[in-house]
Design a protein around this motif. Structure first.
Motif, PDB file in Angstrom:
ATOM      1  N   ASN A   2       8.925  49.931  32.300  1.00  0.00           N
ATOM      2  CA  ASN A   2       9.715  50.147  31.097  1.00  0.00           C
ATOM      3  C   ASN A   2      10.727  49.013  30.972  1.00  0.00           C
ATOM      4  O   ASN A   2      11.498  48.756  31.903  1.00  0.00           O
ATOM      5  N   ILE A   3      10.729  48.353  29.819  1.00  0.00           N
ATOM      6  CA  ILE A   3      11.588  47.193  29.614  1.00  0.00           C
ATOM      7  C   ILE A   3      12.496  47.442  28.420  1.00  0.00           C
ATOM      8  O   ILE A   3      12.035  47.782  27.324  1.00  0.00           O
ATOM      9  N   LEU A   4      13.800  47.268  28.639  1.00  0.00           N
ATOM     10  CA  LEU A   4      14.797  47.429  27.586  1.00  0.00           C
ATOM     11  C   LEU A   4      15.305  46.057  27.159  1.00  0.00           C
ATOM     12  O   LEU A   4      15.700  45.243  27.999  1.00  0.00           O
ATOM     13  N   PHE A   5      15.294  45.798  25.857  1.00  0.00           N
ATOM     14  CA  PHE A   5      15.900  44.592  25.305  1.00  0.00           C
ATOM     15  C   PHE A   5      17.261  44.964  24.724  1.00  0.00           C
ATOM     16  O   PHE A   5      17.340  45.792  23.807  1.00  0.00           O
ATOM     17  N   TYR A   6      18.304  44.341  25.249  1.00  0.00           N
ATOM     18  CA  TYR A   6      19.658  44.567  24.739  1.00  0.00           C
ATOM     19  C   TYR A   6      20.044  43.311  23.971  1.00  0.00           C
ATOM     20  O   TYR A   6      20.423  42.299  24.543  1.00  0.00           O
ATOM     21  N   ALA A   7      19.904  43.374  22.636  1.00  0.00           N
ATOM     22  CA  ALA A   7      19.913  42.164  21.827  1.00  0.00           C
ATOM     23  C   ALA A   7      21.202  41.960  21.063  1.00  0.00           C
ATOM     24  O   ALA A   7      21.646  42.853  20.335  1.00  0.00           O
ATOM     25  N   SER A   8      21.779  40.768  21.221  1.00  0.00           N
ATOM     26  CA  SER A   8      22.802  40.345  20.267  1.00  0.00           C
ATOM     27  C   SER A   8      22.109  40.005  18.958  1.00  0.00           C
ATOM     28  O   SER A   8      22.546  40.389  17.880  1.00  0.00           O
ATOM     29  N   THR A   9      21.027  39.246  19.072  1.00  0.00           N
ATOM     30  CA  THR A   9      20.151  38.963  17.938  1.00  0.00           C
ATOM     31  C   THR A   9      18.716  39.126  18.422  1.00  0.00           C
ATOM     32  O   THR A   9      18.299  38.442  19.349  1.00  0.00           O
ATOM     33  N   PHE A  10      17.976  40.054  17.793  1.00  0.00           N
ATOM     34  CA  PHE A  10      16.592  40.238  18.197  1.00  0.00           C
ATOM     35  C   PHE A  10      15.729  39.221  17.463  1.00  0.00           C
ATOM     36  O   PHE A  10      15.182  39.468  16.385  1.00  0.00           O
ATOM     37  N   GLY A  11      15.656  38.043  18.056  1.00  0.00           N
ATOM     38  CA  GLY A  11      14.885  36.947  17.483  1.00  0.00           C
ATOM     39  C   GLY A  11      14.634  35.920  18.557  1.00  0.00           C
ATOM     40  O   GLY A  11      14.920  36.140  19.734  1.00  0.00           O
ATOM     41  N   ALA A  12      14.107  34.777  18.139  1.00  0.00           N
ATOM     42  CA  ALA A  12      13.881  33.651  19.052  1.00  0.00           C
ATOM     43  C   ALA A  12      13.188  34.123  20.326  1.00  0.00           C
ATOM     44  O   ALA A  12      12.133  34.743  20.278  1.00  0.00           O
ATOM     45  N   ASP A  13      13.796  33.841  21.494  1.00  0.00           N
ATOM     46  CA  ASP A  13      13.116  34.123  22.758  1.00  0.00           C
ATOM     47  C   ASP A  13      12.957  35.619  23.034  1.00  0.00           C
ATOM     48  O   ASP A  13      11.943  36.053  23.601  1.00  0.00           O
ATOM     49  N   LEU A  14      13.951  36.431  22.662  1.00  0.00           N
ATOM     50  CA  LEU A  14      13.816  37.875  22.886  1.00  0.00           C
ATOM     51  C   LEU A  14      12.628  38.430  22.105  1.00  0.00           C
ATOM     52  O   LEU A  14      11.798  39.152  22.650  1.00  0.00           O
ATOM     53  N   TRP A  15      12.563  38.108  20.815  1.00  0.00           N
ATOM     54  CA  TRP A  15      11.450  38.600  20.010  1.00  0.00           C
ATOM     55  C   TRP A  15      10.121  38.050  20.525  1.00  0.00           C
ATOM     56  O   TRP A  15       9.130  38.783  20.625  1.00  0.00           O
ATOM     57  N   SER A  16      10.090  36.759  20.834  1.00  0.00           N
ATOM     58  CA  SER A  16       8.840  36.139  21.276  1.00  0.00           C
ATOM     59  C   SER A  16       8.307  36.799  22.535  1.00  0.00           C
ATOM     60  O   SER A  16       7.099  37.021  22.668  1.00  0.00           O
ATOM     61  N   PHE A  17       9.198  37.136  23.459  1.00  0.00           N
ATOM     62  CA  PHE A  17       8.731  37.777  24.689  1.00  0.00           C
ATOM     63  C   PHE A  17       8.353  39.233  24.443  1.00  0.00           C
ATOM     64  O   PHE A  17       7.372  39.727  25.006  1.00  0.00           O
ATOM     65  N   ALA A  18       9.110  39.921  23.589  1.00  0.00           N
ATOM     66  CA  ALA A  18       8.761  41.302  23.258  1.00  0.00           C
ATOM     67  C   ALA A  18       7.386  41.374  22.603  1.00  0.00           C
ATOM     68  O   ALA A  18       6.587  42.272  22.887  1.00  0.00           O
TER      69      ALA A  18
END
Length: 389
Positions: A2-18
């Motif tokens: 289970n992976i949690l993304f805690y995003a300041s901005t859900f874009g760029a590298d966070l979105w790409s990896f998600a």
């Protein structure tokens, strides 16, 4: 997992990896972000859906652990929750960039937050990892930013895996108010740190008009993408609104209203920026990037650099308006030191789209693992190592 993304901005590298995790069996993801509904309206969300639970960030889910979704690891881009929601924390920093110095003093708040959640990153810590874009970044983070080498991994940028593979503009057309298939599109994406974009060269009112007129000569579209609107004076926002109304070929975007920038990078043919870290991502497209030198006096800039970067020591400076982490001459495209040069380089970029391909490749090879398409594989392997080991 289970992976949690805690995003300041859900874009760029966070979105790409998600998005990459869509194809991983037995992996469930959840994203905490400021406005899930706003993100769902973005073109990137409609064209390339992420198989994840999207939930609005709140004090409750930032401080208290969830009973329903128990993450094994939390992935962040620059800010941390008040408490660790998972046994392990993983930082995918929000940009390579030039601005600095990113030393221990500047990152004091960040070190404090990491220590209160997963333990100090200044010493070996099996519960926390920091992603580095390449060997230079690893050296800077470990020698200047204060992160212990055992906690850092050289992994590259997840966004590069997306941007290096062109997408057909036809599928992106519905999300733009002008013809992006038959006409060239220029993305103007300045950082917010200097207020007006052209203040060191003259008046934004005059120079934006001249810039847009030059681009109109090429029948080119303009995506004018700025940071959050609240970072600017209301009069400046009003000026930009009026400017875009006067120019039908200009699409004005603010980060707090249009958070995704990946689709803009995919659809554009040239980028103009005053050293925003978006440039380091855009290099992976191989298309021209024009860098606006963001200060008027090179002597003044070099004085700041000497006092803050040379010798890698923190010293008192007369002004902290602009401090370089990496010299501005180190870039992957063209650099304009005055407005006339900017106009000339626009001519070059729009008539010779291959003009920056080799230089952007050289920058990526030197600083960011060459954008070889394997960055998300590296990140995934590193996460498995920290969680499973």
């Amino acid at each position: 997992m289970n992976i949690l993304f805690y995003a300041s901005t859900f874009g760029a590298d966070l979105w790409s990896f998600a998005h990459y995790l869509n194809e991983k069996p037995n992996v469930k993801t959840k994203v905490l972000l400021d406005d899930p509904d706003l993100f769902r309206k973005q073109g990137i969300a409609k064209l390339f859906p992420v198989d994840a639970i999207l939930e609005k960030k709140s004090l409750k889910n930032s401080f208290f652990k969830s009973n329903g979704f128990k993450p094994d690891v939390t992935i962040m881009d620059n800010t941390l929750p008040l408490r660790a929601p998972s046994p392990y924390g993983f930082m995918l920093w929000h940009g390579f960039g030039w601005k600095g110095p990113n030393d221990v003093q500047e990152f004091k708040w960040l070190h404090r937050s990491i220590k209160s959640t997963w333990g100090s990153a200044k010493v070996p810590n099996k519960n926390f990892r920091w992603q580095c874009f390449g060997p230079w970044d690893f050296k800077h983070r470990t020698e200047i930013s204060g992160f212990h080498p055992d906690n850092c991994r050289i992994l590259g940028s997840a966004s590069h895996d997306i941007l290096r593979s062109p997408q057909p503009k036809e599928i992106m057309q519905p999300f733009y108010p002008f013809d992006v298939v038959g006409r060239k599109t220029v993305l103007i994406a300045p950082t917010w740190h200097y207020g007006e974009v052209f203040a060191h060269w003259g008046s934004d009112k005059d120079l934006f008009e001249k810039l847009f007129n030059r681009l109109q000569d090429y029948n080119a579209n303009v995506i004018l993408r700025l940071h959050d609107s609240f970072r600017y004076d209301s009069s400046y926002v009003q000026f930009l609104d009026q400017l875009s109304e006067n120019h039908p070929n200009v699409y004005l975007k603010f980060k707090d209203k249009n958070p995704d920038n990946l689709l803009d990078m995919m659809v554009s043919d040239t980028l103009i920026t005053n050293y925003s870290s978006i440039a380091n991502l855009y290099y992976a497209t191989g298309r021209p990037t024009i860098h606006i030198y963001p200060v008027k006096s090179e002597d003044e800039e070099f004085l700041w650099r000497k006092r803050t970067i040379i010798g890698m020591r923190k010293k008192t400076v007369n002004s902290v308006k602009y401090i370089w982490k990496l010299p501005p001459e180190e870039h992957g495209g063209l650099m304009a030191s005055n407005f006339e040069m900017l106009l000339e380089q626009i001519d070059q970029a729009l008539t010779n789209p291959e003009c920056c391909k080799e230089k952007s490749k050289d920058f990526l090879d030197k600083y960011m693992l060459g954008a070889d398409g394997k960055n998300r594989d590296r990140i995934w392997k590193s996460i498995q190592e920290v969680v499973i080991s």
